[in-house]
Design an enzyme around this catalytic site. Structure first.
Site, PDB file in Angstrom:
ATOM      1  N   ILE A 155      -9.901  -0.052   2.750  1.00 61.81           N
ATOM      2  CA  ILE A 155     -10.930  -0.308   4.162  1.00 61.81           C
ATOM      3  C   ILE A 155      -9.615  -0.882   5.318  1.00 61.81           C
ATOM      4  CG2 ILE A 155     -12.294  -1.277   5.275  1.00 61.81           C
ATOM      5  CD1 ILE A 155     -13.907  -1.889   3.138  1.00 61.81           C
ATOM      6  N   ASP A 156      -9.728   0.236   5.920  1.00 66.43           N
ATOM      7  CA  ASP A 156      -8.514   0.337   7.249  1.00 66.43           C
ATOM      8  C   ASP A 156      -9.205   0.807   8.616  1.00 66.43           C
ATOM      9  OD1 ASP A 156      -6.327  -0.085   8.496  1.00 66.43           O
ATOM     10  OD2 ASP A 156      -5.199   1.200   8.495  1.00 66.43           O
TER      11      ASP A 156
ATOM     12  N   HIS B 213      -7.612   9.186   4.518  1.00 66.68           N
ATOM     13  CA  HIS B 213      -7.652   8.190   5.065  1.00 66.68           C
ATOM     14  C   HIS B 213      -7.979   8.646   6.148  1.00 66.68           C
ATOM     15  CE1 HIS B 213      -4.070   7.973   1.904  1.00 66.68           C
ATOM     16  NE2 HIS B 213      -4.749   6.385   1.714  1.00 66.68           N
TER      17      HIS B 213
ATOM     18  N   HIS C 172      -9.451   4.470  -2.077  1.00 65.24           N
ATOM     19  CA  HIS C 172      -8.612   4.922  -1.339  1.00 65.24           C
ATOM     20  C   HIS C 172     -10.092   5.148  -0.332  1.00 65.24           C
ATOM     21  CE1 HIS C 172      -4.036   3.796  -2.016  1.00 65.24           C
ATOM     22  NE2 HIS C 172      -5.311   3.878  -3.330  1.00 65.24           N
ATOM     23  N   GLY C 173      -9.394   5.307   1.240  1.00 56.05           N
ATOM     24  CA  GLY C 173      -9.927   5.601   2.259  1.00 56.05           C
ATOM     25  C   GLY C 173     -11.331   6.121   2.437  1.00 56.05           C
ATOM     26  N   SER C 174     -11.850   4.117   2.044  1.00 55.89           N
ATOM     27  CA  SER C 174     -13.501   4.205   1.631  1.00 55.89           C
ATOM     28  C   SER C 174     -13.972   2.952   3.120  1.00 55.89           C
ATOM     29  CB  SER C 174     -13.528   3.214   0.384  1.00 55.89           C
ATOM     30  OG  SER C 174     -13.046   3.681  -0.721  1.00 55.89           O
ATOM     31  N   SER C 175     -13.460   3.114   4.233  1.00 58.90           N
ATOM     32  CA  SER C 175     -14.439   2.993   5.409  1.00 58.90           C
ATOM     33  C   SER C 175     -15.776   3.924   5.405  1.00 58.90           C
ATOM     34  CB  SER C 175     -13.428   3.021   6.640  1.00 58.90           C
ATOM     35  OG  SER C 175     -12.845   2.361   6.623  1.00 58.90           O
TER      36      SER C 175
ATOM     37  N   ASP D  26       3.278   5.268  -5.155  1.00 58.75           N
ATOM     38  CA  ASP D  26       2.232   6.382  -5.075  1.00 58.75           C
ATOM     39  C   ASP D  26       3.342   7.924  -5.850  1.00 58.75           C
ATOM     40  OD1 ASP D  26       1.225   8.551  -4.695  1.00 58.75           O
ATOM     41  OD2 ASP D  26       0.208   8.014  -2.445  1.00 58.75           O
TER      42      ASP D  26
ATOM     43  N   ASP E 219       0.896  -1.228   0.220  1.00 60.75           N
ATOM     44  CA  ASP E 219      -0.188   0.587   0.269  1.00 60.75           C
ATOM     45  C   ASP E 219       1.449   1.211   0.102  1.00 60.75           C
ATOM     46  OD1 ASP E 219      -2.612   2.189   0.585  1.00 60.75           O
ATOM     47  OD2 ASP E 219      -2.543   0.897   2.144  1.00 60.75           O
TER      48      ASP E 219
HETATM   49 ZN   LIG Z   1      -4.573   5.225   0.527  1.00 57.77          ZN
END
Ligand SMILES: [Zn+2]
Length: 359
Positions: free
Chosen positions: A276-277, A198, A232-235, A105, A83
């Site tokens: 998802i984190d 995030h 990204h950041g899709s919690s 990235d 990641d």
């Molecule tokens: Zn990310």
């Protein structure tokens, strides 16, 4: 051998119109919880490790944990993904340790803080893609800088994220530039900037089109229907998890994540990998808080970790089911990386642009 490349997995997901959650891992308990959910739902799985995870657990421990997961669940295809790689060295050392996919990235410079220009992004990403594809490993790139359209700022996580103010243009991926970027770099998947960020505090209200720009996804999908996009950041940061966390002494201020229905819309328009984190962290932390505050005499770490693993498993199961990943594992026969390398060399995976836009 159940390890799979990101490219093969996302090609399968596109063919069958589903999305794959990518869960971050740092320790054994997370691996156990996510794998139990994958097995219970017959889902292929993306386990991703950030640079922070690699320094927390160590590359050798991470690699051996994944070997353990493969041995325990031989029928579940596992994609091990780097990641937010910040430079070519990070990506190559991940490959040395058995990662089947890396994110380069290049939207940020190697310091993982300073927004980079387009030329830098293309050149560093293409450099990684050329090398990774030689050994059949997949590459995710990123165009546009991840951050909030509400605040105009990036949100650093694990030491990775833009610093300072970002313009509206930087925060939204330009669809025409996305097509050019994919053609020039030959990435297998593209992370798109569309207002997700995030961390737990993604939105200060339930997001609408002004702050969560799904129209960007739709526009790119129209130009490049075969491209796999990454959110990204899709919690979703569910309300009940926030309440559970706060009920047992947590102090999280009210926040909104990416609603499940918005993710499902994304999947309809070419989003294949959903990172998802936060949700996983929150589910585990809430379970640990509950034990700590309801049984103050408890001192066996397992008494804290067991309910945390169960909470994580339940959360992951719900995501596998919602995204349509459930039931797909048995349909996939992982292609060895050596064979993927031959496909890349033969041009099988070269980017395809919609006919109307191909000129
Ligand atoms: Zn990310």
């Amino acid at each position: 051998m159940a390890r799979i490349s990101l490219r093969q997995l996302l090609d399968h997901a596109a063919e069958r119109h589903y999305g794959v959650p990518a869960f971050n891992i740092n320790n054994m308990e997370q691996v156990l919880g996510i794998m139990a959910a994958a097995a219970a739902t017959d889902s292929p799985v993306i386990l991703q490790a950030s640079r922070g995870a690699r320094s927390y657990a160590g590359d050798v421990m991470l690699a051996k944990m994944i070997e353990g997961a493969e041995a325990m669940y031989p029928d579940i295809p596992i994609c091990l993904h780097q990641d937010h790689g910040n430079d070519a060295g990070t990506c190559l050392s991940a490959i040395q340790h058995g990662f089947t996919s890396v994110m380069m990235d290049g939207s940020l410079r190697a310091d993982a803080k300073t927004p980079a220009d387009y030329e830098y992004n293309v050149s560093v990403t293409r450099h990684v893609t050329e090398m990774a594809h030689l050994v059949g490993v997949s590459v995710e790139g990123e165009l546009g800088v991840l951050g909030s359209l509400e605040t105009g700022k990036g949100e650093a996580e694990d030491g990775h994220g833009a610093e300072g103010a970002l313009s509206h243009d930087q925060l939204l991926t330009d669809p025409d530039q996305a097509v050019a970027f994919v053609r020039e770099t030959k990435v297998d998947a593209l992370a798109v900037a569309m207002g997700t960020s995030h961390g737990a505090h993604k939105f200060s209200r339930k997001p609408d089109g002004a702050i969560l720009a799904l129209h960007v996804i739709r526009a790119i999908h129209e130009k490049m229907p075969a491209l796999h996009m990454v959110m990204h950041g899709s919690s979703s940061v569910p309300q009940e998890l926030q309440e559970e966390f706060n009920r047992f002494g947590g102090e999280m201020t009210q926040t909104w994540g990416v609603p499940l229905e918005e993710i499902l819309t994304g999947i309809k328009y070419g989003v294949r990998k959903v990172n998802i984190d936060t949700d996983c962290r929150l589910a585990m932390a809430a379970a640990i808080r509950k034990v700590a505050s309801t049984n103050k005499a408890e001192f066996d770490p397992r008494a804290f970790m067991k309910p945390a693993i169960t909470a994580l498993k339940d959360l992951c199961k719900a995501r596998f089911e919602a995204f349509g990943t459930a039931g797909q594992a048995a349909r996939i026969m992982p292609i060895p990386l050596s064979q993927m390398a031959r496909h890349y060399a033969a041009g099988t995976y070269d980017p395809v642009v919609a006919v109307a836009n191909a000129a």
